[in-house]
Every structure is written in structure tokens, then in C-alpha cells.
Motif scaffolding. Structure first.
Motif, PDB file in Angstrom:
ATOM      1  N   ILE A 108       0.859  -1.186   0.000  1.00  0.00           N
ATOM      2  CA  ILE A 108       0.000   0.000   0.000  1.00  0.00           C
ATOM      3  C   ILE A 108       0.893   1.233   0.000  1.00  0.00           C
ATOM      4  O   ILE A 108       1.865   1.309   0.763  1.00  0.00           O
ATOM      5  CB  ILE A 108      -0.918  -0.003   1.227  1.00  0.00           C
ATOM      6  N   HIS A 109       0.586   2.205  -0.843  1.00  0.00           N
ATOM      7  CA  HIS A 109       1.393   3.428  -0.897  1.00  0.00           C
ATOM      8  C   HIS A 109       0.503   4.603  -1.289  1.00  0.00           C
ATOM      9  O   HIS A 109      -0.675   4.443  -1.604  1.00  0.00           O
ATOM     10  CB  HIS A 109       2.542   3.278  -1.901  1.00  0.00           C
ATOM     11  N   PHE A 110       1.065   5.792  -1.284  1.00  0.00           N
ATOM     12  CA  PHE A 110       0.287   6.952  -1.709  1.00  0.00           C
ATOM     13  C   PHE A 110       0.821   7.545  -3.008  1.00  0.00           C
ATOM     14  O   PHE A 110       1.946   7.281  -3.427  1.00  0.00           O
ATOM     15  CB  PHE A 110       0.213   8.021  -0.612  1.00  0.00           C
TER      16      PHE A 110
ATOM     17  N   LEU B 129      -2.908   0.409  -4.147  1.00  0.00           N
ATOM     18  CA  LEU B 129      -2.597  -0.964  -3.740  1.00  0.00           C
ATOM     19  C   LEU B 129      -1.869  -1.661  -4.880  1.00  0.00           C
ATOM     20  O   LEU B 129      -2.369  -1.718  -6.008  1.00  0.00           O
ATOM     21  CB  LEU B 129      -3.881  -1.717  -3.398  1.00  0.00           C
ATOM     22  N   GLN B 130      -0.666  -2.208  -4.572  1.00  0.00           N
ATOM     23  CA  GLN B 130       0.133  -2.897  -5.586  1.00  0.00           C
ATOM     24  C   GLN B 130       0.314  -4.372  -5.232  1.00  0.00           C
ATOM     25  O   GLN B 130       0.569  -4.712  -4.073  1.00  0.00           O
ATOM     26  CB  GLN B 130       1.520  -2.256  -5.694  1.00  0.00           C
ATOM     27  N   PRO B 131       0.182  -5.247  -6.222  1.00  0.00           N
ATOM     28  CA  PRO B 131       0.538  -6.646  -5.973  1.00  0.00           C
ATOM     29  C   PRO B 131       2.038  -6.740  -5.677  1.00  0.00           C
ATOM     30  O   PRO B 131       2.835  -5.942  -6.173  1.00  0.00           O
ATOM     31  CB  PRO B 131       0.185  -7.338  -7.289  1.00  0.00           C
ATOM     32  N   MET B 132       2.414  -7.700  -4.856  1.00  0.00           N
ATOM     33  CA  MET B 132       3.811  -7.853  -4.467  1.00  0.00           C
ATOM     34  C   MET B 132       4.146  -9.333  -4.381  1.00  0.00           C
ATOM     35  O   MET B 132       3.301 -10.149  -4.007  1.00  0.00           O
ATOM     36  CB  MET B 132       4.037  -7.158  -3.117  1.00  0.00           C
ATOM     37  N   LYS B 133       5.369  -9.680  -4.729  1.00  0.00           N
ATOM     38  CA  LYS B 133       5.847 -11.062  -4.598  1.00  0.00           C
ATOM     39  C   LYS B 133       7.324 -11.031  -4.223  1.00  0.00           C
ATOM     40  O   LYS B 133       7.999 -10.019  -4.357  1.00  0.00           O
ATOM     41  CB  LYS B 133       5.630 -11.836  -5.900  1.00  0.00           C
ATOM     42  N   TRP B 134       7.796 -12.163  -3.732  1.00  0.00           N
ATOM     43  CA  TRP B 134       9.189 -12.271  -3.313  1.00  0.00           C
ATOM     44  C   TRP B 134       9.975 -13.087  -4.329  1.00  0.00           C
ATOM     45  O   TRP B 134       9.554 -14.166  -4.737  1.00  0.00           O
ATOM     46  CB  TRP B 134       9.295 -12.922  -1.939  1.00  0.00           C
ATOM     47  N   GLU B 135      11.124 -12.549  -4.756  1.00  0.00           N
ATOM     48  CA  GLU B 135      12.013 -13.224  -5.688  1.00  0.00           C
ATOM     49  C   GLU B 135      13.427 -13.177  -5.115  1.00  0.00           C
ATOM     50  O   GLU B 135      13.994 -12.084  -4.960  1.00  0.00           O
ATOM     51  CB  GLU B 135      11.975 -12.556  -7.060  1.00  0.00           C
ATOM     52  N   ASN B 136      13.983 -14.336  -4.780  1.00  0.00           N
ATOM     53  CA  ASN B 136      15.331 -14.407  -4.205  1.00  0.00           C
ATOM     54  C   ASN B 136      15.450 -13.526  -2.958  1.00  0.00           C
ATOM     55  O   ASN B 136      16.442 -12.814  -2.772  1.00  0.00           O
ATOM     56  CB  ASN B 136      16.386 -14.012  -5.244  1.00  0.00           C
TER      57      ASN B 136
ATOM     58  N   TRP C  36      13.939 -10.850  -2.270  1.00  0.00           N
ATOM     59  CA  TRP C  36      13.715  -9.428  -2.516  1.00  0.00           C
ATOM     60  C   TRP C  36      12.244  -9.233  -2.894  1.00  0.00           C
ATOM     61  O   TRP C  36      11.687 -10.022  -3.653  1.00  0.00           O
ATOM     62  CB  TRP C  36      14.582  -8.919  -3.670  1.00  0.00           C
ATOM     63  N   PRO C  37      11.598  -8.179  -2.408  1.00  0.00           N
ATOM     64  CA  PRO C  37      10.219  -7.921  -2.807  1.00  0.00           C
ATOM     65  C   PRO C  37      10.155  -7.268  -4.179  1.00  0.00           C
ATOM     66  O   PRO C  37      10.985  -6.412  -4.513  1.00  0.00           O
ATOM     67  CB  PRO C  37       9.727  -6.956  -1.722  1.00  0.00           C
ATOM     68  N   PHE C  38       9.197  -7.693  -4.969  1.00  0.00           N
ATOM     69  CA  PHE C  38       8.925  -7.060  -6.265  1.00  0.00           C
ATOM     70  C   PHE C  38       7.494  -6.550  -6.244  1.00  0.00           C
ATOM     71  O   PHE C  38       6.569  -7.278  -5.912  1.00  0.00           O
ATOM     72  CB  PHE C  38       9.117  -8.047  -7.417  1.00  0.00           C
ATOM     73  N   MET C  39       7.294  -5.293  -6.604  1.00  0.00           N
ATOM     74  CA  MET C  39       5.983  -4.646  -6.506  1.00  0.00           C
ATOM     75  C   MET C  39       5.486  -4.229  -7.885  1.00  0.00           C
ATOM     76  O   MET C  39       6.274  -3.838  -8.750  1.00  0.00           O
ATOM     77  CB  MET C  39       6.082  -3.400  -5.627  1.00  0.00           C
ATOM     78  N   GLY C  40       4.178  -4.277  -8.080  1.00  0.00           N
ATOM     79  CA  GLY C  40       3.592  -3.818  -9.336  1.00  0.00           C
ATOM     80  C   GLY C  40       3.921  -4.727 -10.495  1.00  0.00           C
ATOM     81  O   GLY C  40       4.011  -5.946 -10.352  1.00  0.00           O
ATOM     82  N   LYS C  41       4.134  -4.102 -11.677  1.00  0.00           N
ATOM     83  CA  LYS C  41       4.477  -4.841 -12.890  1.00  0.00           C
ATOM     84  C   LYS C  41       5.701  -4.202 -13.542  1.00  0.00           C
ATOM     85  O   LYS C  41       5.832  -2.972 -13.549  1.00  0.00           O
ATOM     86  CB  LYS C  41       3.317  -4.805 -13.901  1.00  0.00           C
ATOM     87  N   ASP C  42       6.590  -5.037 -14.070  1.00  0.00           N
ATOM     88  CA  ASP C  42       7.750  -4.519 -14.801  1.00  0.00           C
ATOM     89  C   ASP C  42       7.379  -4.446 -16.278  1.00  0.00           C
ATOM     90  O   ASP C  42       7.522  -5.422 -17.018  1.00  0.00           O
ATOM     91  CB  ASP C  42       8.954  -5.435 -14.579  1.00  0.00           C
ATOM     92  N   THR C  43       6.921  -3.294 -16.713  1.00  0.00           N
ATOM     93  CA  THR C  43       6.435  -3.151 -18.096  1.00  0.00           C
ATOM     94  C   THR C  43       7.535  -2.762 -19.073  1.00  0.00           C
ATOM     95  O   THR C  43       7.353  -2.894 -20.274  1.00  0.00           O
ATOM     96  CB  THR C  43       5.306  -2.106 -18.167  1.00  0.00           C
TER      97      THR C  43
END
Length: 541
Positions: A285-287, A299-306, A308-315
Motif C-alpha cells: 500500500i502506498h500513496f 494498492l500494488q501486488p507484491m511477490k518475493w524473488e530471491n 527481494w520484494p517485487f511490486m507492481g508490474k515490470d512493463t
């Protein structure tokens, strides 16, 4: 007519019919829940600055900055991270009272942090002029304890606690350069077991001057043996979200940029909270700073990779997440009704609605709710130092609830002697005041505009009309560029434009607000009042 200035066309228009608005509270608003299993950002399109959130059981709770507005430290609740309702406040009065009995724009409660520890809710919040406070409660709706000073010091901001697995307790915080004379650094110190007192064993975690300018707003977490500090950098409207990690709480920390604007329209996506659902999904959650409309919540989706958190989408393929606009809702097991913070108010309850805040610690004689169908706002003597409304404490205001809306209100102005005044305000660094005032036994409605109110500029009267009665309907139409147009009616059916268009302006660290004020020149033993019947909001189609 193409050569006639717009404002003259506007003034020359004789009359029009305005909708009176809906009495169904917040049901009119754009809801982030699309009703098809997806949501659209922002999840709260209103000024809830510096949000922090947690999950307790199956419920999510959020708080936000409130600055000089009272009650402060709003508490919001959600079942699904998308639909949020306002359930109360943690702060009924700001200390020291001698300071906050006066309007203190931009001061007061800066970015807070909410946590749940040993079956109690904690909020740590900074006052940049005094230090870091803590308040706690058994239930999120309160009652909340009297705030205690955890760490005193000018310029200490953005605190976040951590109760570690070994029983040690830590506090991470930042500095406001305007008070401390230093900024762009994060530090940590230990606290006592109860988290009520911080020790003077401060350690530098990061100096962000070279690569993370204006790093602030830290949130500390622990996961898989790593300590993580989520911290925004780069400035409020232009920055990004940095994440730091280390196996040692004192560092040294590796760091990675986890979220930035990229090619999206979401500027400065940072300052927020990592939340995990009961089903193991991760969200951030951010502003976003929208100027006139304040800092709205995404509100951004988030997942963990190695780890490290990854947020949103890498477009764009740069390895950094960008904010999403539309996305699948969090999986919380089932669907819940659509809700949002309140706006419309019929003033029928024996307590003030949660949407309303004052600009300073309230006094008992400012106003009274009732079950009589109205709220009574009393004409209080203007402060001697107030050359305009900016330094008036008894402003009863609420946040702009969306980008496009109309707000219609009905009230009765009861003046027992000359000198009383009251009316409807769009408040910010510039403001518009639709003022009713009794002069020589007659009641007049004036449009008053004040530019650079924070710089002690004076109001200017743009138009004045005499009213036949003391009951009036007023409506403002607000569009996404902050343009406001005004109308009034004495019968609630036919409305006439008054004055000229006004462009709303944000306040000091807050968005523009709207509401009511009642004043008078000098003290009298039987002042007049404004009896507010209702205010109703509608979405502009």
C-alpha cells in the motif's frame, strides 16, 4: 460571445436547476471495487497521507498522517484491502495543548506506524517539533491511551518499531531537515521491552545523499532471517520505493529499487506498507501525491524473488516494478460489500460524523450535535491574530472525497446582532468563502476569495447579494482540475450562480478541504450560530 471572458459568461448566466444530492452517504462515489473480481487504483481517492497498514486475523487496519487536523490518526478497516471504511481516530487532542489549541498548519502528526503486539494495537507517530509519541489500544476503534513521549527531539520523524525474536526492541526513524538541520539518513536505536522509551544508542543505517536523496518513511520488517527496511526516496511527488536488507539489524544493508513511476501516470509511488493476506498473498500500500486532492492511496501486488520484494508490474524490462491501475483483487476467501470513507451527512446523530475534523484542538463552545436534525456551529470571536481564515481554529472541514463531485448543503443562519458571520468554505493555501453576514439588520451572501492565505493576504469580495430569508442552499461543483463553481438557492429548487470560478489549492501537506465556519467580531454574551441541516455529495457524470 467567443471574445467575452469565461468568468463574465459565468456571472451573466441567470439561473439553473441543481440536483440536491444524495442522502445515501458514500454510495455515490467511484468505488475501487469493480464488482468483477478486480479493482482500480486508487483504492482510496482521498487524502490519507503516508498510509501504514497491518492485518490482524481476517481484518486489515490502516492509519495515516493527520497533521494539525483533529481528531487525528484516522483508523480505517477493511476485509479485502480494497474496500475501506473509517471506524475512528486514535487522537482526540494534540499535545502540548497550548500549541495545538491554535491552528498549526503542516505541524502535528506526521507519518505514523501501526503495529499489533501481544494482543494490543500500537501507533508510533512523530511530531517534528517535539519528538516521537506512542499510543495503544485493545481494540482498533479505541479507546486509545494518552500518548506518551518515546523519544524527544526536534526533527525526529517517521518512526517504526520492531519487536525481534530474541526479545530486543528497536526503533527506526528519519529526520526532517526543516527542524533537525539534517536529512536523507535513517537511524536505529533500541527501546525498552514495553516499547515506551527509546535509548540513546542511535546507529546510522544509511546516508542517502548520493543515491537515495530524501530517504525517509522507513518501515522495518523481518522475514526469512533478513531484516528489511522499506523506505521512500527521491521526494514526495517524484520519488521511488527503496528496499534495504541485511542479516544484521545494524547492517550493512544491501538495497534495491522496488517501485517507481516508470512510464505510468502514478507519480512518486512510495511511503507505505507491506501487508500479507491470511492466504499468503503479499501486497504493498502506498500513496500518490495529487496536489489539490491530497495524497491518495494505491494498492500494488507484491511477490518475493530471491528474498527481494517485487511490486507492481515490470512493463519496461528494467527489473523495477511500476504501479498497476487495474488488477485482480486480493484473495481473502470471499467477497465483501463495497464501502468507502463517509462524506454526506444528515446531522441527525448525537455525535459528529467521522468525516469531520477541526483545524485545532476543539473547544466545547464551538458547536453541538443533536438529534434535532441539525448541527449547531456557534459564532466564535475571531482570533486577534487572524487576518483571514487561515489562522482560524474552528473550521469544521472534511477531505475532498473524489476528483469530480458536487456538494450541496442546507443551513440556517441565526444572527442575533450585527457582527455575526458564517458560511461554507473551500479551504487551502487559497480559499473560497461563501459568507453570510448580518449588517444593519439585513443578511447578505458574499463570495470571498483569499489568495496566499498562508502569507496573511486579505480576502476580496467578488459578489454580494441580499437574502430574503436566513435559510439557504449552497452548492459547489468541483472538477478534476480543482475548478470550483458556486450556486445558491433560497427555495432549494432554482439555483443561481454566485461569484466567479475558483481553483482550489492544497493546504500545508494536506489536500484541499471543504466545510463550515462561524465567527463574529468581538465577544458578546449571546452569539449567533449556523444550524447545518445536511450536506450531500453527488458524482459528476
Amino acid at each position: 460571445m467567443k471574445n467575452i471572458p469565461f468568468y463574465l459568461i459565468f456571472v451573466l448566466m441567470s439561473s439553473f436547476v441543481f440536483a440536491q444530492g444524495s442522502s445515501n452517504g458514500n454510495k455515490w462515489m467511484r468505488n475501487p471495487d469493480n464488482g468483477d473480481g478486480t479493482y482500480t487504483n486508487p483504492i482510496i481517492n482521498s487524502d490519507y497521507s503516508d498510509p501504514d497498514a497491518i492485518r490482524v486475523g481476517n481484518k486489515f487496519y490502516m492509519t495515516a498522517s493527520s497533521f494539525n487536523c483533529i481528531p487525528g490518526l484516522p483508523i480505517l478497516e477493511s476485509d479485502d484491502l480494497v474496500n475501506w471504511k473509517l471506524i475512528g481516530y486514535a487522537l482526540n487532542k494534540q499535545k502540548p495543548e497550548a500549541t495545538y489549541d491554535l491552528a498549526q498548519h503542516g505541524n502535528g502528526v506526521w507519518a505514523p506506524c501501526i503495529r499489533f503486539h501481544k494482543n494490543e494495537f500500537y501507533i508510533y507517530f512523530p511530531d517534528p517539533d517535539f519528538g516521537i509519541y506512542m499510543t495503544k489500544a485493545q481494540k482498533p476503534e479505541g479507546p486509545w491511551s494518552e500518548p506518551i513521549m518515546v523519544k524527544s527531539g526536534k526533527g525526529l520523524i517517521d518512526p517504526t518499531p520492531l519487536w525481534d525474536d530474541d526479545g530486543k526492541v528497536y526503533l527506526v526513524y528519519a529526520f526532517a531537515g526543516s527542524r533537525a538541520g539534517i536529512k536523507s539518513i535513517l537511524t536505529i536505536c533500541t527501546m525498552n521491552e514495553d516499547g515506551t522509551s527509546a535509548n540513546n544508542d542511535d546507529v546510522l543505517l544509511i546516508d542517502g545523499h548520493e543515491e537515495e536523496p530524501t530517504i525517509e518513511g522507513p518501515k522495518i520488517y523481518k522475514r526469512n532471517g533478513f531484516y528489511y527496511i522499506f523506505a521512500p526516496a527521491g521526494g514526495v511527488a517524484t520519488g521511488w520505493q527503496t528496499v534495504m536488507r541485511s542479516k544484521n539489524i545494524y547492517g550493512p544493508y544491501e538495497k534495491k529499487k522496488a517501485l517507481d513511476q516508470g512510464k505510468t501516470s502514478i507519480n512518486g509511488p512510495h511511503q507505505g506498507a507491506w501487508v500479507q493476506t491470511q492466504n499468503g498473498e503479499d501486497w504493498f500500500i502506498h500513496f500518490q501525491d495529487k496536489g489539490i486532492f491530497g495524497r491518495v492511496v494505491h494498492l500494488q501486488p507484491m511477490k518475493w524473488e530471491n528474498d527481494w520484494p517485487f511490486m507492481g508490474k515490470d512493463t519496461n524490462g528494467d527489473g523495477i516494478g511500476e504501479p498497476v491501475i487495474k488488477f485482480k483483487k486480493p484473495n481473502v476467501g470471499k467477497s465483501f460489500p463495497m464501502v468507502s470513507p463517509p462524506d454526506s451527512d444528515e446531522f441527525n446523530e448525537p455525535k459528529l460524523g467521522l468525516q469531520w475534523q477541526w483545524h485545532a484542538n476543539p473547544k466545547v463552545n464551538w458547536g453541538f450535535p443533536s438529534t434535532l436534525g441539525f448541527y449547531t456551529l456557534n459564532c466564535i470571536p475571531k482570533p486577534k491574530e487572524a487576518v483571514n481564515l487561515f489562522d482560524v481554529p474552528n473550521l469544521l472541514l472534511q477531505k475532498f472525497p473524489d476528483d469530480n463531485f458536487t456538494a450541496t448543503t442546507k443551513f440556517q443562519f441565526n444572527s442575533y446582532s450585527d457582527g455575526d458571520e458564517a458560511g461554507f468554505v473551500i479551504m487551502g493555501l487559497d480559499y473560497n468563502y461563501l459568507k453570510l453576514k448580518k449588517t444593519n439588520g439585513k443578511v447578505f451572501l458574499s463570495q470571498m476569495i483569499c489568495k496566499n492565505a498562508n502569507k496573511k493576504e486579505l480576502e476580496k469580495e467578488m459578489e454580494r447579494v441580499e437574502l430574503k430569508a436566513n435559510v439557504i442552499f449552497i452548492q459547489v461543483k468541483v472538477t478534476e482540475n480543482g475548478n470550483c463553481t458556486f450556486a445558491f438557492s433560497e427555495d432549494g429548487k432554482i439555483f443561481k450562480y454566485i461569484g466567479i470560478p475558483f481553483t482550489a489549492k492544497e493546504g500545508k501537506w494536506i489536500g484541499a478541504k471543504l466545510g463550515f465556519v462561524a465567527l463574529r467580531e468581538g465577544f458578546i454574551n449571546d452569539a449567533g450560530n449556523l444550524k447545518i441541516d445536511w450536506i450531500r455529495f453527488n458524482k459528476i457524470q
